[in-house]
Design an enzyme around this catalytic site. Structure first.
Site, PDB file in Angstrom:
ATOM      1  N   HIS A 100       0.827  -1.222   0.000  1.00 39.15           N
ATOM      2  CA  HIS A 100       0.000   0.000   0.000  1.00 39.15           C
ATOM      3  C   HIS A 100       0.854   1.262   0.000  1.00 39.15           C
ATOM      4  O   HIS A 100       0.341   2.358  -0.240  1.00 39.15           O
ATOM      5  CB  HIS A 100      -1.042  -0.020   1.123  1.00 39.15           C
ATOM      6  CG  HIS A 100      -0.596   0.472   2.457  1.00 39.15           C
ATOM      7  ND1 HIS A 100      -0.309  -0.348   3.512  1.00 39.15           N
ATOM      8  CD2 HIS A 100      -0.416   1.732   2.920  1.00 39.15           C
ATOM      9  CE1 HIS A 100       0.031   0.378   4.556  1.00 39.15           C
ATOM     10  NE2 HIS A 100      -0.018   1.635   4.225  1.00 39.15           N
ATOM     11  N   ASP A 127      -0.298  -7.403   1.528  1.00 40.55           N
ATOM     12  CA  ASP A 127       0.217  -6.029   1.594  1.00 40.55           C
ATOM     13  C   ASP A 127       1.731  -6.069   1.795  1.00 40.55           C
ATOM     14  O   ASP A 127       2.248  -5.819   2.884  1.00 40.55           O
ATOM     15  CB  ASP A 127      -0.486  -5.282   2.735  1.00 40.55           C
ATOM     16  CG  ASP A 127      -0.182  -3.792   2.723  1.00 40.55           C
ATOM     17  OD1 ASP A 127       0.402  -3.313   1.722  1.00 40.55           O
ATOM     18  OD2 ASP A 127      -0.522  -3.112   3.712  1.00 40.55           O
ATOM     19  N   GLY A 139       2.198   6.282   8.757  1.00 40.86           N
ATOM     20  CA  GLY A 139       3.571   6.733   8.531  1.00 40.86           C
ATOM     21  C   GLY A 139       4.590   5.693   8.962  1.00 40.86           C
ATOM     22  O   GLY A 139       5.746   5.739   8.559  1.00 40.86           O
ATOM     23  N   SER A 169       3.821   2.568   8.341  1.00 38.99           N
ATOM     24  CA  SER A 169       3.512   1.548   7.338  1.00 38.99           C
ATOM     25  C   SER A 169       4.732   1.152   6.533  1.00 38.99           C
ATOM     26  O   SER A 169       5.547   2.005   6.168  1.00 38.99           O
ATOM     27  CB  SER A 169       2.478   2.088   6.353  1.00 38.99           C
ATOM     28  OG  SER A 169       1.230   2.134   6.967  1.00 38.99           O
ATOM     29  N   GLY A 170       4.817  -0.142   6.256  1.00 32.53           N
ATOM     30  CA  GLY A 170       5.935  -0.648   5.471  1.00 32.53           C
ATOM     31  C   GLY A 170       7.141  -0.980   6.329  1.00 32.53           C
ATOM     32  O   GLY A 170       8.031  -1.705   5.905  1.00 32.53           O
TER      33      GLY A 170
HETATM   34  C1  4AZ Z   1      -1.937   3.534   8.461  1.00 34.85           C
HETATM   35  O1  4AZ Z   1      -2.912   4.254   8.282  1.00 34.85           O
HETATM   36  C2  4AZ Z   1      -1.887   2.683   9.680  1.00 34.85           C
HETATM   37  N1  4AZ Z   1      -2.191   0.823  14.295  1.00 34.85           N
HETATM   38  C3  4AZ Z   1      -0.738   1.980   9.973  1.00 34.85           C
HETATM   39  C4  4AZ Z   1      -0.690   1.193  11.096  1.00 34.85           C
HETATM   40  C5  4AZ Z   1      -1.786   1.091  11.916  1.00 34.85           C
HETATM   41  C6  4AZ Z   1      -2.939   1.796  11.641  1.00 34.85           C
HETATM   42  C7  4AZ Z   1      -2.983   2.597  10.509  1.00 34.85           C
HETATM   43  C8  4AZ Z   1      -1.713   0.212  13.116  1.00 34.85           C
HETATM   44  O2  4AZ Z   1      -1.014   3.524   7.663  1.00 34.85           O
END
Ligand code: 4AZ
Length: 275
Positions: free
Chosen positions: A74, A121, A222, A224-225
Protein backbone atom coordinates in the site's frame (compact mmCIF):
# COMPACT_ATOMS: atom_id res chain seq x y z
CA UNK A 1 -28.03 20.45 1.60
CA UNK A 2 -27.19 16.70 1.63
CA UNK A 3 -23.90 17.73 0.02
CA UNK A 4 -23.05 19.80 3.08
CA UNK A 5 -23.66 16.83 5.34
CA UNK A 6 -21.46 14.66 3.17
CA UNK A 7 -18.72 17.29 3.45
CA UNK A 8 -19.14 17.78 7.20
CA UNK A 9 -19.37 14.09 8.11
CA UNK A 10 -15.64 13.27 7.95
CA UNK A 11 -14.98 16.34 10.11
CA UNK A 12 -17.58 15.24 12.66
CA UNK A 13 -16.13 11.73 12.72
CA UNK A 14 -12.68 13.21 13.33
CA UNK A 15 -13.95 15.40 16.17
CA UNK A 16 -15.66 12.48 17.86
CA UNK A 17 -12.55 10.34 17.55
CA UNK A 18 -10.22 13.11 18.73
CA UNK A 19 -12.15 13.47 21.98
CA UNK A 20 -10.62 11.19 24.61
CA UNK A 21 -13.02 8.96 26.52
CA UNK A 22 -13.52 9.98 30.16
CA UNK A 23 -10.51 8.98 32.23
CA UNK A 24 -8.40 8.25 29.13
CA UNK A 25 -5.82 10.91 28.36
CA UNK A 26 -4.71 11.47 24.77
CA UNK A 27 -1.31 9.83 24.39
CA UNK A 28 1.47 11.90 22.94
CA UNK A 29 4.47 9.87 24.03
CA UNK A 30 5.80 7.91 21.08
CA UNK A 31 5.31 6.01 17.77
CA UNK A 32 2.31 5.43 19.99
CA UNK A 33 3.49 4.92 23.56
CA UNK A 34 7.15 4.43 22.65
CA UNK A 35 10.39 6.31 23.03
CA UNK A 36 13.26 7.54 20.84
CA UNK A 37 15.40 4.65 19.55
CA UNK A 38 19.02 4.43 20.80
CA UNK A 39 21.46 5.80 18.17
CA UNK A 40 22.64 2.54 16.63
CA UNK A 41 19.64 0.30 17.17
CA UNK A 42 17.47 -1.03 14.29
CA UNK A 43 20.18 -0.73 11.55
CA UNK A 44 17.80 -2.21 8.94
CA UNK A 45 15.21 0.57 9.25
CA UNK A 46 14.75 2.73 6.14
CA UNK A 47 12.55 5.68 5.16
CA UNK A 48 10.77 5.57 1.82
CA UNK A 49 10.53 8.86 -0.11
CA UNK A 50 8.31 9.84 -3.02
CA UNK A 51 8.76 12.55 -5.66
CA UNK A 52 5.08 13.55 -5.41
CA UNK A 53 5.71 14.37 -1.73
CA UNK A 54 8.79 16.43 -2.64
CA UNK A 55 10.92 13.52 -1.41
CA UNK A 56 9.46 13.61 2.07
CA UNK A 57 8.88 10.44 4.11
CA UNK A 58 5.88 8.37 2.98
CA UNK A 59 6.51 5.00 4.63
CA UNK A 60 8.98 2.81 6.45
CA UNK A 61 10.79 -0.23 5.13
CA UNK A 62 13.56 -2.64 6.06
CA UNK A 63 16.77 -3.80 4.44
CA UNK A 64 16.57 -7.57 4.00
CA UNK A 65 19.63 -7.77 1.72
CA UNK A 66 22.24 -5.12 0.81
CA UNK A 67 20.30 -4.40 -2.40
CA UNK A 68 16.68 -5.12 -1.34
CA UNK A 69 14.09 -3.34 0.80
CA UNK A 70 10.92 -4.95 2.15
CA UNK A 71 7.89 -2.65 2.53
CA UNK A 72 4.09 -2.63 2.28
CA UNK A 73 2.34 -2.80 -1.10
CA UNK A 74 0.00 0.00 0.00
CA UNK A 75 3.07 2.26 0.14
CA UNK A 76 3.79 1.73 -3.57
CA UNK A 77 0.57 0.45 -5.16
CA UNK A 78 -1.74 -0.86 -6.46
CA UNK A 79 -0.85 1.50 -9.30
CA UNK A 80 2.63 0.41 -10.39
CA UNK A 81 5.16 3.06 -9.43
CA UNK A 82 7.91 4.31 -11.66
CA UNK A 83 11.09 3.45 -9.70
CA UNK A 84 12.33 6.94 -10.61
CA UNK A 85 9.65 8.41 -8.30
CA UNK A 86 10.97 6.52 -5.26
CA UNK A 87 14.10 6.83 -3.13
CA UNK A 88 15.31 4.95 -0.07
CA UNK A 89 16.91 6.68 2.91
CA UNK A 90 18.94 4.25 5.05
CA UNK A 91 18.55 4.46 8.83
CA UNK A 92 19.11 7.89 10.30
CA UNK A 93 18.48 9.08 13.83
CA UNK A 94 16.61 12.21 12.75
CA UNK A 95 14.67 12.21 9.49
CA UNK A 96 15.95 14.67 6.83
CA UNK A 97 19.02 15.87 8.80
CA UNK A 98 21.63 13.70 7.04
CA UNK A 99 19.74 12.58 3.94
CA UNK A 100 21.60 10.48 1.36
CA UNK A 101 18.74 9.18 -0.75
CA UNK A 102 19.37 6.01 -2.74
CA UNK A 103 17.82 5.40 -6.17
CA UNK A 104 15.50 2.44 -6.75
CA UNK A 105 15.76 0.28 -9.89
CA UNK A 106 12.71 -1.97 -9.46
CA UNK A 107 9.38 -1.86 -7.58
CA UNK A 108 7.63 -5.22 -7.07
CA UNK A 109 4.27 -5.15 -5.30
CA UNK A 110 2.70 -8.54 -4.57
CA UNK A 111 0.43 -9.47 -7.53
CA UNK A 112 -2.46 -10.37 -5.13
CA UNK A 113 -2.44 -6.96 -3.46
CA UNK A 114 -5.61 -4.91 -3.82
CA UNK A 115 -6.11 -3.22 -0.43
CA UNK A 116 -4.35 -3.66 2.92
CA UNK A 117 -7.41 -5.20 4.58
CA UNK A 118 -7.58 -7.89 1.88
CA UNK A 119 -3.99 -9.04 2.57
CA UNK A 120 -0.87 -9.49 0.42
CA UNK A 121 0.22 -6.03 1.59
CA UNK A 122 3.87 -6.61 0.79
CA UNK A 123 6.34 -5.19 -1.74
CA UNK A 124 10.02 -5.32 -2.62
CA UNK A 125 12.26 -2.51 -3.82
CA UNK A 126 15.52 -3.24 -5.55
CA UNK A 127 18.18 -0.59 -5.07
CA UNK A 128 20.26 0.52 -8.04
CA UNK A 129 23.40 -0.23 -6.01
CA UNK A 130 23.88 -2.20 -2.81
CA UNK A 131 24.17 -0.05 0.33
CA UNK A 132 27.47 0.20 2.14
CA UNK A 133 27.06 -2.27 4.98
CA UNK A 134 28.26 -1.10 8.39
CA UNK A 135 27.36 -1.75 12.00
CA UNK A 136 24.84 1.13 11.71
CA UNK A 137 23.29 0.04 8.39
CA UNK A 138 22.73 -3.65 7.64
CA UNK A 139 19.96 -6.14 6.78
CA UNK A 140 17.63 -7.88 9.21
CA UNK A 141 17.23 -11.68 9.21
CA UNK A 142 14.05 -13.22 7.79
CA UNK A 143 12.39 -15.85 9.99
CA UNK A 144 12.33 -19.58 9.23
CA UNK A 145 8.99 -20.64 7.65
CA UNK A 146 8.06 -22.59 10.79
CA UNK A 147 8.26 -19.56 13.12
CA UNK A 148 4.75 -18.61 14.38
CA UNK A 149 5.74 -15.80 16.81
CA UNK A 150 3.42 -16.99 19.60
CA UNK A 151 1.93 -14.78 22.32
CA UNK A 152 4.72 -13.75 24.67
CA UNK A 153 7.38 -13.31 21.94
CA UNK A 154 9.35 -10.11 22.55
CA UNK A 155 8.68 -7.84 19.59
CA UNK A 156 9.30 -4.21 18.70
CA UNK A 157 8.05 -1.92 15.97
CA UNK A 158 9.97 1.14 14.80
CA UNK A 159 9.30 4.16 12.61
CA UNK A 160 8.85 7.87 12.03
CA UNK A 161 5.05 7.65 11.88
CA UNK A 162 2.36 9.52 13.75
CA UNK A 163 2.62 9.60 17.55
CA UNK A 164 -1.15 9.31 17.68
CA UNK A 165 -4.05 9.27 15.25
CA UNK A 166 -3.78 12.42 13.13
CA UNK A 167 -0.77 13.63 15.12
CA UNK A 168 2.52 13.64 13.15
CA UNK A 169 5.92 13.10 14.74
CA UNK A 170 7.24 16.60 15.57
CA UNK A 171 10.73 17.91 14.60
CA UNK A 172 13.54 16.85 14.91
CA UNK A 173 11.75 13.63 13.79
CA UNK A 174 13.66 11.03 15.86
CA UNK A 175 13.29 7.35 14.99
CA UNK A 176 10.88 5.85 17.53
CA UNK A 177 10.56 2.35 18.96
CA UNK A 178 7.89 0.59 20.99
CA UNK A 179 7.66 -2.92 22.42
CA UNK A 180 4.37 -4.48 21.36
CA UNK A 181 2.72 -7.67 22.63
CA UNK A 182 1.82 -10.28 19.99
CA UNK A 183 -1.92 -11.00 19.81
CA UNK A 184 -2.72 -14.45 18.44
CA UNK A 185 -4.71 -14.38 15.15
CA UNK A 186 -7.97 -15.91 16.47
CA UNK A 187 -7.94 -13.59 19.51
CA UNK A 188 -7.17 -10.60 17.28
CA UNK A 189 -9.98 -11.54 14.88
CA UNK A 190 -12.40 -11.77 17.83
CA UNK A 191 -11.29 -8.35 19.08
CA UNK A 192 -11.82 -6.83 15.62
CA UNK A 193 -15.36 -8.25 15.48
CA UNK A 194 -16.25 -6.54 18.77
CA UNK A 195 -18.37 -3.45 18.13
CA UNK A 196 -19.12 -4.54 14.55
CA UNK A 197 -22.12 -6.33 13.03
CA UNK A 198 -19.76 -8.32 10.79
CA UNK A 199 -20.58 -12.01 11.29
CA UNK A 200 -18.09 -14.01 13.37
CA UNK A 201 -17.80 -16.40 10.41
CA UNK A 202 -16.46 -13.59 8.21
CA UNK A 203 -12.73 -13.27 8.92
CA UNK A 204 -11.24 -9.81 9.36
CA UNK A 205 -7.75 -10.91 10.36
CA UNK A 206 -6.46 -13.26 7.65
CA UNK A 207 -3.84 -16.01 7.82
CA UNK A 208 -1.30 -13.82 6.06
CA UNK A 209 -1.59 -11.21 8.83
CA UNK A 210 -0.17 -10.96 12.35
CA UNK A 211 -1.40 -8.73 15.19
CA UNK A 212 0.54 -6.86 17.85
CA UNK A 213 -0.08 -3.96 20.21
CA UNK A 214 -2.66 -2.72 22.66
CA UNK A 215 -4.34 0.54 23.70
CA UNK A 216 -1.00 1.96 24.90
CA UNK A 217 1.48 0.62 22.35
CA UNK A 218 1.02 0.57 18.59
CA UNK A 219 2.28 1.58 15.19
CA UNK A 220 0.42 4.33 13.34
CA UNK A 221 0.11 6.08 9.99
CA UNK A 222 3.57 6.73 8.53
CA UNK A 223 5.03 3.62 10.17
CA UNK A 224 3.51 1.55 7.34
CA UNK A 225 5.94 -0.65 5.47
CA UNK A 226 8.29 -0.66 8.44
CA UNK A 227 9.45 -3.73 10.33
CA UNK A 228 8.03 -5.57 13.33
CA UNK A 229 11.01 -7.51 14.70
CA UNK A 230 11.16 -10.16 17.41
CA UNK A 231 14.13 -11.54 19.31
CA UNK A 232 14.08 -15.34 18.99
CA UNK A 233 17.01 -17.36 20.44
CA UNK A 234 19.06 -14.17 20.61
CA UNK A 235 18.53 -13.15 16.96
CA UNK A 236 16.27 -10.35 15.65
CA UNK A 237 13.88 -11.74 13.05
CA UNK A 238 11.43 -9.68 10.97
CA UNK A 239 8.00 -11.05 11.88
CA UNK A 240 5.82 -8.43 10.20
CA UNK A 241 5.45 -5.43 7.91
CA UNK A 242 3.32 -2.56 9.31
CA UNK A 243 0.11 -2.80 7.29
CA UNK A 244 -3.15 -1.49 8.77
CA UNK A 245 -5.41 -1.17 11.78
CA UNK A 246 -8.52 0.60 12.99
CA UNK A 247 -6.91 3.83 14.11
CA UNK A 248 -3.91 3.60 16.43
CA UNK A 249 -3.80 2.22 19.98
CA UNK A 250 -7.58 1.86 20.17
CA UNK A 251 -9.05 -0.69 22.59
CA UNK A 252 -9.76 -4.04 20.87
CA UNK A 253 -7.93 -2.90 17.74
CA UNK A 254 -4.33 -4.23 17.69
CA UNK A 255 -2.03 -3.15 14.88
CA UNK A 256 -2.12 -5.52 11.89
CA UNK A 257 1.05 -6.60 10.11
CA UNK A 258 1.76 -8.64 6.99
CA UNK A 259 3.05 -12.01 8.23
CA UNK A 260 6.51 -12.35 6.66
CA UNK A 261 6.70 -16.17 6.93
CA UNK A 262 3.62 -16.40 4.66
CA UNK A 263 5.54 -14.66 1.85
CA UNK A 264 9.03 -16.16 2.19
CA UNK A 265 8.80 -18.10 -1.08
CA UNK A 266 7.58 -15.02 -2.93
CA UNK A 267 10.38 -12.90 -1.44
CA UNK A 268 12.99 -15.48 -2.43
CA UNK A 269 11.78 -15.48 -6.03
CA UNK A 270 13.59 -12.14 -6.19
CA UNK A 271 15.91 -11.76 -3.21
CA UNK A 272 18.98 -14.03 -3.05
CA UNK A 273 19.30 -15.95 0.22
CA UNK A 274 22.97 -14.93 0.47
CA UNK A 275 24.04 -11.30 0.13
C1 4AZ B 1 -1.94 3.53 8.46
O1 4AZ B 1 -2.91 4.25 8.28
C2 4AZ B 1 -1.89 2.68 9.68
N1 4AZ B 1 -2.19 0.82 14.29
C3 4AZ B 1 -0.74 1.98 9.97
C4 4AZ B 1 -0.69 1.19 11.10
C5 4AZ B 1 -1.79 1.09 11.92
C6 4AZ B 1 -2.94 1.80 11.64
C7 4AZ B 1 -2.98 2.60 10.51
C8 4AZ B 1 -1.71 0.21 13.12
O2 4AZ B 1 -1.01 3.52 7.66
Amino acid sequence: MPNLLVLALPLLVRLVHATPAPGRALQRAGIVGGQEAPEHKWPWQVSLRHSAQYWQHICGGSLIHPQWVLTAAHCVGPEVQDPADLRVQPREQHLYYQDKLLPVSRVIAHPNYYAAQDGADIALLELEDPVNISSHVHPVTLPPASETFPTGTRCWVTGWGNVNRGEPLPPPFPLKQVKVPIVENSVCDMKYHSGLYTGDNIPIVRDDMLCAGNSKRDSCQGDSGGPLVCKVNGIWLQAGVVSWGDGCAQPNRPGIYTRVTYYLDWIHQYVPEEP
